[in-house]
Structures are given as structure tokens and as C-alpha cells.
Design a protein around this motif. Structure first.
Motif, mmCIF file in Angstrom:
data_model
loop_
_atom_site.group_PDB
_atom_site.id
_atom_site.type_symbol
_atom_site.label_atom_id
_atom_site.label_comp_id
_atom_site.label_asym_id
_atom_site.label_seq_id
_atom_site.Cartn_x
_atom_site.Cartn_y
_atom_site.Cartn_z
ATOM 1 N N THR A 65 0.840 -1.196 0.000
ATOM 2 C CA THR A 65 0.000 0.000 0.000
ATOM 3 C C THR A 65 0.873 1.243 0.000
ATOM 4 O O THR A 65 1.825 1.342 0.773
ATOM 5 C CB THR A 65 -0.921 0.015 1.227
ATOM 6 N N PHE A 66 0.570 2.189 -0.901
ATOM 7 C CA PHE A 66 1.282 3.460 -0.934
ATOM 8 C C PHE A 66 0.333 4.534 -1.446
ATOM 9 O O PHE A 66 -0.761 4.240 -1.941
ATOM 10 C CB PHE A 66 2.544 3.380 -1.805
ATOM 11 N N THR A 67 0.755 5.782 -1.319
ATOM 12 C CA THR A 67 -0.091 6.922 -1.682
ATOM 13 C C THR A 67 0.553 7.718 -2.798
ATOM 14 O O THR A 67 1.775 7.931 -2.790
ATOM 15 C CB THR A 67 -0.317 7.835 -0.463
ATOM 16 N N VAL A 68 -0.240 8.131 -3.779
ATOM 17 C CA VAL A 68 0.235 9.005 -4.845
ATOM 18 C C VAL A 68 -0.647 10.253 -4.861
ATOM 19 O O VAL A 68 -1.775 10.251 -4.347
ATOM 20 C CB VAL A 68 0.200 8.308 -6.229
ATOM 21 N N PHE A 69 -0.124 11.312 -5.484
ATOM 22 C CA PHE A 69 -0.860 12.564 -5.634
ATOM 23 C C PHE A 69 -0.824 12.945 -7.111
ATOM 24 O O PHE A 69 0.121 13.558 -7.568
ATOM 25 C CB PHE A 69 -0.241 13.667 -4.768
ATOM 26 N N ASP A 70 -1.857 12.540 -7.900
ATOM 27 C CA ASP A 70 -1.828 12.744 -9.347
ATOM 28 C C ASP A 70 -3.237 12.924 -9.906
ATOM 29 O O ASP A 70 -3.766 12.004 -10.535
ATOM 30 C CB ASP A 70 -1.130 11.560 -10.033
ATOM 31 N N PRO A 71 -3.854 14.106 -9.779
ATOM 32 C CA PRO A 71 -3.414 15.263 -9.001
ATOM 33 C C PRO A 71 -3.894 15.210 -7.559
ATOM 34 O O PRO A 71 -3.402 15.917 -6.713
ATOM 35 C CB PRO A 71 -4.061 16.435 -9.739
ATOM 36 N N LYS A 72 -4.907 14.342 -7.307
ATOM 37 C CA LYS A 72 -5.426 14.265 -5.948
ATOM 38 C C LYS A 72 -4.860 13.039 -5.246
ATOM 39 O O LYS A 72 -4.289 12.136 -5.864
ATOM 40 C CB LYS A 72 -6.955 14.203 -5.976
ATOM 41 N N ARG A 73 -5.035 12.996 -3.955
ATOM 42 C CA ARG A 73 -4.493 11.901 -3.153
ATOM 43 C C ARG A 73 -5.220 10.597 -3.483
ATOM 44 O O ARG A 73 -6.448 10.530 -3.469
ATOM 45 C CB ARG A 73 -4.659 12.224 -1.666
ATOM 46 N N ARG A 74 -4.446 9.555 -3.787
ATOM 47 C CA ARG A 74 -5.008 8.235 -4.043
ATOM 48 C C ARG A 74 -4.211 7.197 -3.275
ATOM 49 O O ARG A 74 -2.974 7.211 -3.308
ATOM 50 C CB ARG A 74 -4.969 7.883 -5.536
ATOM 51 N N VAL A 75 -4.900 6.291 -2.620
ATOM 52 C CA VAL A 75 -4.248 5.174 -1.936
ATOM 53 C C VAL A 75 -4.223 3.992 -2.902
ATOM 54 O O VAL A 75 -5.275 3.519 -3.351
ATOM 55 C CB VAL A 75 -4.989 4.806 -0.644
#
Length: 338
Positions: A65-75
Motif C-alpha cells: 500500500t502506498f499513496t500518490v498525488f496525481d493530481p489528488k491523493r489516491r491510496v
């Protein structure tokens, strides 16, 4: 009711399918330790995977599990490599069946389609029809109901083993609560299942409401009407249908506008005469360029790698009508202390 597919669990775990699935799952990740360990004893690993699938022990259910911001926060929840191989093997057979059931104007997870084709199709409709509706689903992947999804799959496939494997994949994701809702964004199966999940909404728009045209990319939906009143009525009907039949909610900020004003779709501002860059896509470019420049400043890459990275960052803007903007970006120099 359409004829159900006859694919079986033994088709999914045939040697040819598993070898192809391994190659696809490892593409671009050949240097990863998990991929190398699996590939070092490939025959034994595939034999164990086949046995575990047939005996009902697969998938493993191990996730990162990790988090990206593209453009909003997504787990993002990504399955372990062994489960990725299984997902590719399953979609080798299930994917074409699900794809054939979709209407023509759905563009995600389909051979020869993709975002640019969807944007070009939207531009063709902008040129022809007067009023456009833009809508998308609130927390789409997290809202997909497993019971509804299993019903969709049961109408497409008849083998109990295949359906049982799908059910195990749906329940293998770690969750804070034991709820039968939601798909992990990082799984191949999730992409195909989520795309098929809204096919009924497509058909409701086209066959029941008789909208002039539509384009869908996953949960981003555009459709066209002749008048504002028709657009508002179809939006209200689509909201009710999505909630009643798919248990998902269209966001309250859906847009109804004249096509002559253009529409924002998949990172572009789509007008009759041009595809303009959206602020979102410009931000993606800026963030990617900053990462490459930071790596160069820190000595982690050389000038050639910096140039290649800069061009890859610029690629997200390639299809927009933005030549002056690209020239300005290419001419820009970042001041770096010697």
C-alpha cells in the motif's frame, strides 16, 4: 440474457497462459527482486501457482500500500508479484469477454483505445451537438459493490471455478472492516471489473434516454443533448439509475454547458477547434520535470539522463495544441549554482 462464456479455471491456468501472464506481469519490472526470484525457478513457481488456483488456495492476498498525488491523493494497493501473474492469466481469458460486452464509446481498458482516442471522440461530438453533460462518480473504486459486481460476472461467465476465483480476489484485499465494497486501484482485475461495472449506465444513456452521443473513460462520462432541458433531465435520470442499479453516486458538481464553451476531459480542454492543456496536465509536467532536475542537481543522473527525463515529462503534453507553451518550457533554464 447473453450467452455466458465457457472459459474454465483450467483454461486460466494452462501453461501457455501462465507463461504469457508472467511475461506481461514482469514487463518493466525485470530488475525487481520478487520478479527475479519468481523467474529463477519459473517452472516450479508456475506449477505451484496452477495447483493453488485449482485447489482454491490462490490468490495469496499480499499487498503493498502506498499513496500518490496525481493530481489528488489516491491510496494504491498493489498485489504481490505472484498474484499479479494470476491476475494477468485471468484477464487473458476474461478480459476479451468483458470488452466485447461494452458499448462502442467506452474507452478504458480496451485494445486500440485509451485516453487520446476518448478525447478525440469527445471533440468530434463537441463539433456536432449543442449541449454537453460532464459527470463522474464519487470515490468510484471504493464504492463498487461486490454483490452487484458478482451478479455482472455471473451473467457473463458460467464456470463455478472462474467465478469462485473472482470472488476470492475480491475478498483478498486487506480492509479495516469486513465490508463487501471497493476494489483496489492497483490491481489489473480491478481495472477491467470497474470498466464493466458501468456498462449498464452507458446503455441507459444510449438506449433508454436516447442521448445524442456519449463517451466514457472508466467513471468519467460525457454525453450530449439538443437542449439544456434535455441535458438536465438525462442527468437526473442517470443519477437515479447509478444509485439504484450500481449503488454509486454521481458527484454533485456535474456540469451542463454549451458545447461551444468546450469541456474539460482527461487532462485536456476540448473545444471544436483545439485540444488545450488543462491546468492538471501542466502541473503533472511541472512535477515530473522538477523530479528529474532535482535528481541531476543531486548527482544521481547525468546530463543525458536529464534530457531524456525532461522529454518524457513533456510527453504528457504532446497531443495538445500548445506549441508556444512547449517552446517556452523547452527554452526555460533552471539556474543552478556551479
Amino acid at each position: 440474457m447473453p450467452r455466458r462464456s465457457a472459459i474454465t479455471l483450467r483454461d486460466v491456468v494452462s501453461l501457455n497462459t501462465l507463461v504469457t501472464a508472467f511475461c506481461r506481469a514482469s514487463r518493466g519490472h525485470g530488475g525487481a527482486p520478487a520478479v527475479q526470484r519468481f523467474g529463477a525457478s519459473l517452472d516450479a513457481e508456475l506449477a505451484r501457482l496452477r495447483e493453488d488456483v485449482l485447489e482454491g488456495r490462490a490468490p495469496d492476498g499480499r499487498w503493498t500500500t502506498f499513496t500518490v498525488f496525481d493530481p489528488k491523493r489516491r491510496v494504491i494497493q498493489a498485489p504481490c508479484f505472484r498474484d499479479r501473474v494470476l491476475h494477468h492469466a485471468l484477464m487473458e481469458h476474461m478480459g476479451p469477454v468483458l470488452e466485447r460486452a461494452l458499448v462502442d464509446d467506452t474507452y478504458a481498458c480496451r485494445p486500440g483505445r485509451g485516453t487520446l482516442a476518448a478525447v478525440r471522440r469527445a471533440q468530434a461530438h463537441v463539433r456536432r451537438f449543442a449541449w454537453c453533460v460532464k459527470a463522474d462518480v464519487r470515490a468510484y473504486f471504493a464504492s463498487i459493490d461486490h454483490g452487484v459486481l458478482r451478479g455482472i460476472l455471473q451473467r457473463r461467465f458460467r464456470d463455478a471455478g472462474v467465478l469462485g476465483l473472482c470472488a476470492r480476489i475480491l475478498t483478498a484485499v486487506p480492509r479495516a472492516e469486513a465490508v463487501a465494497v471497493g476494489l483496489p486501484i492497483g490491481a489489473l482485475t480491478s481495472q477491467h471489473f470497474a470498466n464493466a461495472y458501468l456498462d449498464a449506465l452507458d446503455r441507459h444513456l444510449l438506449e433508454t434516454l436516447r442521448v445524442r452521443a456519449m463517451v466514457r473513460y472508466m467513471d468519467d462520462v460525457l454525453w450530449w443533448c439538443d437542449t439544456r432541458e434535455e441535458a438536465a433531465a438525462t442527468l437526473a435520470s442517470a443519477r437515479a439509475f447509478a444509485q439504484e442499479h450500481r449503488k454509486v453516486v454521481l458527484k454533485p458538481d456535474a456540469v451542463i454547458a454549451r458545447s461551444t464553451a468546450g469541456v474539460s476531459f482527461l487532462g485536456f480542454r476540448v473545444t471544436a477547434g483545439a485540444l488545450r492543456l488543462s491546468l492538471r496536465r501542466k502541473r503533472r509536467y511541472a512535477a515530473a520535470r522538477a523530479r528529474w532536475e532535482r535528481a541531476w542537481e543531486e548527482g544521481r543522473i547525468d546530463a543525458l539522463a536529464l534530457q531524456a527525463g525532461g522529454m518524457s515529462a513533456l510527453a504528457v503534453t504532446a497531443h495538445a495544441d500548445a506549441v508556444p507553451w512547449r517552446r517556452a518550457e523547452l527554452a526555460r533554464r533552471k539556474s543552478v549554482d556551479a
